[in-house]
Design an enzyme around this catalytic site. Structure first.
Site, mmCIF file in Angstrom:
data_model
loop_
_atom_site.group_PDB
_atom_site.id
_atom_site.type_symbol
_atom_site.label_atom_id
_atom_site.label_comp_id
_atom_site.label_asym_id
_atom_site.label_seq_id
_atom_site.Cartn_x
_atom_site.Cartn_y
_atom_site.Cartn_z
ATOM 1 N N GLU A 186 60.084 -12.300 95.390
ATOM 2 C CA GLU A 186 59.518 -11.873 94.105
ATOM 3 C C GLU A 186 58.093 -11.352 94.245
ATOM 4 O OE1 GLU A 186 58.246 -13.966 89.846
ATOM 5 O OE2 GLU A 186 58.704 -15.167 91.627
ATOM 6 N N THR B 227 64.943 -14.194 100.057
ATOM 7 C CA THR B 227 64.467 -15.510 99.658
ATOM 8 C C THR B 227 65.573 -16.524 99.845
ATOM 9 O OG1 THR B 227 63.809 -16.915 97.785
ATOM 10 C CG2 THR B 227 64.951 -14.877 97.249
ATOM 11 N N GLY C 245 57.443 -16.240 102.596
ATOM 12 C CA GLY C 245 57.943 -17.222 103.546
ATOM 13 C C GLY C 245 58.935 -16.620 104.512
ATOM 14 N N ASP D 187 65.721 -19.139 98.232
ATOM 15 C CA ASP D 187 65.958 -19.737 96.915
ATOM 16 C C ASP D 187 67.037 -19.020 96.112
ATOM 17 O OD1 ASP D 187 64.082 -21.699 97.321
ATOM 18 O OD2 ASP D 187 62.462 -20.628 96.309
ATOM 19 N N ARG E 247 71.639 -48.453 101.151
ATOM 20 C CA ARG E 247 70.392 -48.082 100.485
ATOM 21 C C ARG E 247 70.547 -46.711 99.839
ATOM 22 N NH1 ARG E 247 67.471 -47.181 106.105
ATOM 23 N NH2 ARG E 247 66.778 -49.333 105.734
#
Length: 342
Positions: A103, A126, A10, A128, A163
């Site tokens: 990875e 990454t 990505g 992440d 909400r």
């Protein structure tokens, strides 16, 4: 020395900063020549190249994405993949390869080094932040900043309409983005892949928040799962590394909350917004340092290594160590955040 460069997986803020540093130092200090391979490992398989020199990387420091393009191509799943890679390297007279990725991309690089003797150095990337061999990966700080700003903005609309707003962020197996942005943004509940969640407990937190006359914000990582359940999938398709497409846990959770509490609930899925656009100052700094040290490793012929951040130092670790396991959120760290839930 002629050095090849590719970006795989990505896209991620900071990729261009890495290449800029690699090329600038490689040309000016070591007299290297560079060739870029388009679209990750696909470029090596197909011999699709682009000239990579100082003019090519000029002005790219603040630019998101990757000027080389990227893909999730796995050469070990392609017909005659290793032979085609070696043929491209030979044709382009490439002496060494710098692979910038996460990875999967670095896992391919590790195998090429160990099993086929390819001269390769890795750079971790990454959003992440789930590579265990480095304290941080570039792209993570930018993603957290984007997610935090979104949560900040959603507080006002949640309170205006009283909400529940469920914010779905990226994080397939690791909840670092959810945890950092949830805490920074003042979310009332953070759900991560490492800790299966109880829907009734989440609804209890939501109800408690309403009793205090506040509208709750729930942050959920895309890979989070309810107890006794599984990941919510977009469809059954998989990429060449065997990853299924995740999407929908936020919408699923919002419907559960609405039906069980009677409170109106809406979902915001941040998706690719988190990894697009201009990298943060920290990610530019980290990516630049990674690039400077990666070309040093190439110059010293330290093949099979990856640059990593340890404290404030850039070190080298074996590629095999970098891809051996994922770095996930420690349960104790997640427990710290629990005081803000509800």
């Amino acid at each position: 020395m002629r050095v090849g460069v590719l970006t795989g997986g990505g896209d991620c803020p900071g990729l261009n900063a890495v290449m800029r540093a690699v090329v600038r130092k490689g040309v000016q200090r070591y007299g290297c020549e560079f060739v870029g391979f388009r679209d990750g490992w696909h470029g090596l398989l197909e011999g699709d190249t682009v000239r990579l020199d100082i003019p090519a990387v000029r002005g790219t420091l603040p630019r998101g994405g990757t000027i080389l393009g990227s893909s999730r191509t796995n050469p070990f799943k392609e017909a005659d993949g290793v032979r085609r890679i070696n043929a491209t390297l030979a044709k382009e007279e490439v002496d060494a390869l710098i692979a910038i990725g996460g990875e999967d991309t670095l896992g391919v690089a590790a195998r090429l080094v160990q099993e086929h003797g390819v001269h390769c150095v890795g750079v971790p990337k990454t959003i992440d932040n789930d590579l265990s061999a480095t304290d941080y990966t570039f792209g993570f700080d930018t993603a957290v900043g984007v997610a935090t700003e979104a949560i900040d903005r959603l507080h006002t609309t949640a309170e205006s309409h009283m909400r529940v707003l469920v914010v779905e962020v990226m994080g397939r197996h690791a909840g670092w983005i959810a945890l950092h942005s949830g805490l920074a943004g003042g979310a009332n509940c953070v759900l991560i892949p490492e800790q299966p969640f109880d829907v009734d407990e989440v609804c209890g937190w939501v109800t408690s928040r309403f009793r205090a006359s506040y509208a709750p914000i729930v942050v959920v990582a895309e890979g989070a799962v309810p107890k006794g359940g599984g990941m919510v999938l977009k469809d059954g398709s998989q990429d060449s590394f065997g990853h299924v497409r995740l999407s929908g846990v936020g919408e699923w959770l919002a419907k559960q909350i609405e039906s069980r509490t009677g409170k109106e609930a809406r979902t915001t899925v941040l998706g690719h917004i988190q990894r697009g656009g201009t990298p943060s100052a920290f990610d530019r700094w980290l990516a630049t340092r990674f690039g400077l040290h990666a070309i040093d490793a190439v110059h010293e012929q330290d093949w099979g290594t990856m640059v990593a951040l340890r404290g404030t130092d850039i070190v080298r670790v074996p590629l095999s160590e970098a891809t051996a396991r994922l770095k996930t959120v420690d349960p104790a760290l997640y427990e710290e955040a629990g005081v803000f839930f509800g």
